[in-house]
Enzyme design. Sequence first.
Site, PDB file in Angstrom:
ATOM      1  N   ASP A 361      -6.332  -6.780  -7.450  1.00  0.00           N
ATOM      2  CA  ASP A 361      -5.880  -8.158  -7.349  1.00  0.00           C
ATOM      3  C   ASP A 361      -6.807  -8.857  -6.354  1.00  0.00           C
ATOM      4  OD1 ASP A 361      -3.945 -10.351  -7.719  1.00  0.00           O
ATOM      5  OD2 ASP A 361      -3.565 -10.019  -5.597  1.00  0.00           O
ATOM      6  N   ASP A 558      -0.915  -6.201  -3.409  1.00  0.00           N
ATOM      7  CA  ASP A 558      -0.212  -6.317  -2.131  1.00  0.00           C
ATOM      8  C   ASP A 558       1.182  -5.717  -2.172  1.00  0.00           C
ATOM      9  OD1 ASP A 558       1.295  -8.144  -3.515  1.00  0.00           O
ATOM     10  OD2 ASP A 558       0.465  -9.907  -2.523  1.00  0.00           O
ATOM     11  N   ASP A 562       2.668  -8.009  -7.148  1.00  0.00           N
ATOM     12  CA  ASP A 562       1.954  -7.143  -8.090  1.00  0.00           C
ATOM     13  C   ASP A 562       2.799  -5.938  -8.505  1.00  0.00           C
ATOM     14  OD1 ASP A 562      -0.435  -8.693  -7.880  1.00  0.00           O
ATOM     15  OD2 ASP A 562      -0.822  -7.739  -5.961  1.00  0.00           O
TER      16      ASP A 562
END
Length: 692
Positions: A361, A558, A562
Amino acid sequence: MSHDMADDTDHDMGHGAGMDMHAMMRDMRNRFWISLVFTVPIFIYSPMGNMFTPPAPPAGLKLDLWLFFFASAAILYPAWPFVIDAIRAIRNGILNMAVLVLLSVGTGYLFSVGATFFFKGEQFYEASAVLLVFVLLGHWLEMRARAGASQAIRALLDLAPPMATVLRDGREVEIPTAEVLVGETVVIRPGNKISVDGTVTEGGSQVDESMLTGESVPVGKKPGDTVIGGTINKSGTFRYAATKVGADTALAQIVKLVQEAQNSKAPAQLLADRAAQWLVLIAIVIGLLTFAVWFWWIGQSLLFATTLMITIFIVACPDALVLATPMAVMVGTDLGAANGILFKAAAALEDATKLDVIVFDKTGTLTVGQPEVVDVVAANHVTMDTLLATAAAVEQGSDHPLGRAILGRAQGLAIPMPKNFESIEGMGVRAEIDGEAVFLGNRRLMDTETLDLGTFAADAQRLQGAGRTVVHVARAGKLIGLIAIADAPRPTAAATVAALRERGVQVAMLTGDNAGTAQRIARELGIDIVFADVLPGQKVDKVKELQAQGKKVGMVGDGINDAPALTQADVGFAIGAGTDVAIESADVVLMKSNPYDVVAAVGLSHATLRKMHQNLWWAVGYNVIAFPLAAGVLYPVLLSPEIAAFAMSGSTLIVAVNALMLKRTRLAGITRHSTPQHLTVQHGASLPDAGP
């Protein structure tokens, strides 16, 4: 918290559930010494293969009674944990190593007792006692190794101060940390360790959180900020309300994660456990067949046939096989915890070695997650400092992320005081400095105020094409410069991508940003696979898309927004989770906000799996060689029970030492800790290749 938590491993060998690993180790050590002390006289008074004439027992006692006394002292109490564990295993329908120990030592001892009191025959007191001495020695050394592999947990536990100062009835009272209640006010002075998690209510300070997060720079704390138990107050005095105590604190959660990982079983270990049960069954069958062949078919003596049977029971003890993978897992998870990498299960150690692609991410993982000034273009008659000071003056007190980025870059500059501040919705802000109007905002603001971009038009287009947000600064009716703001990559992000690609792992990036911004970051970092304009709910679909191509996928995020993608991935890495370590969606928790820890985690997984395979091959190879020798296939070359016991203990020790050698393995991103002072390396210490 106590050290008992740290060693809450499976209580095998008949020890009680209340014993920690160190207590079991001390108990096994004591049993070894008792057995050894009483075995020495057996050596002295036994014929030793007619090599010398033994002395006569005192007071006219018969030799067999004299040996019975010492053998009983050397065997009955020291062997008792094996008896308990064997009975427990048989009741559960399991054939484990304790069953073989009971068969070998018990058969020899009981046969000798029968020969002493009930029938004529040879005695095995010497062989049984020596065998038990070596078995106890092997288990003592094994438990020492297992206890030594839990240094990181003990270091974690040592972080929590034993006492805390709280306010009760208006007075400061010092109480044990375990007695702090949720909602109580805790008083912290300079140099104090913070006892439990909480929220600052009064005062402020700088707190060293490096032991948990790896951040070397102390973090400022003010009312409303959270503090973590185990961290160190460096300067001021403050009070905070306890929000998490006991097992709920971040520190306790970390300990729990490491314990669960060390006590969980990797797929290779499950296979080894099944193999060990079959090995015990095979050993019993081969032992009985060996006795039958040598005694009834070949016609050897009862002593000879029984000796071979006992020797087979001894060499087949699957200590090395059972210990092969858990020792490697314990050392690997210990080394990871010492570097801020927490594996939640042993299976994640194996799965991390099979990844084909790792998806990151972007925001907060590959990038800092906060906008920063990355470029400044000033007019010829204006210095860069003047431009930044002018922009910062207008943004004073701003909570807007772009405004904070400008203020951060202008720190240390002399910033004038603005007047008549005005926010212009959707375009920017306006203020007056020294009687001159200053406009700060986007291109639309400049067009609305009919301010000509002039030569700055090309610069603005270039910066926007690179994915930057461009802030225009105009003063006294003229554009004086441009400030480009972007979410900057983390310093270690490029090295992370390069290291993973060297390992043959593809790297992908997920982001909700537009394609231009995403491609800029990807080009900077060397990433080939880019998923842009991805909504939070679509991240899991991108992971599934890669998995549908037959790829093993790792996901780094994180751990909060996510979560679905982390769960869907074959291995989920939660990064920067220093105060939220109990992330259910991730398999690996990376305590530091350092993407290079993904490389370290993958490298550690490969090294741990290599140790597992080495240990398993050794354990299997030992039994392949030992079985024929013990069964007399190479007669007249034979193994005595004493030599078999020594070989079995030696095999176990080799497996334990080989696993512990993982601590000396040189791994990128991993710092070796002989005596851990901190749980994590400082930022930069792991890049991109840590030395000894």
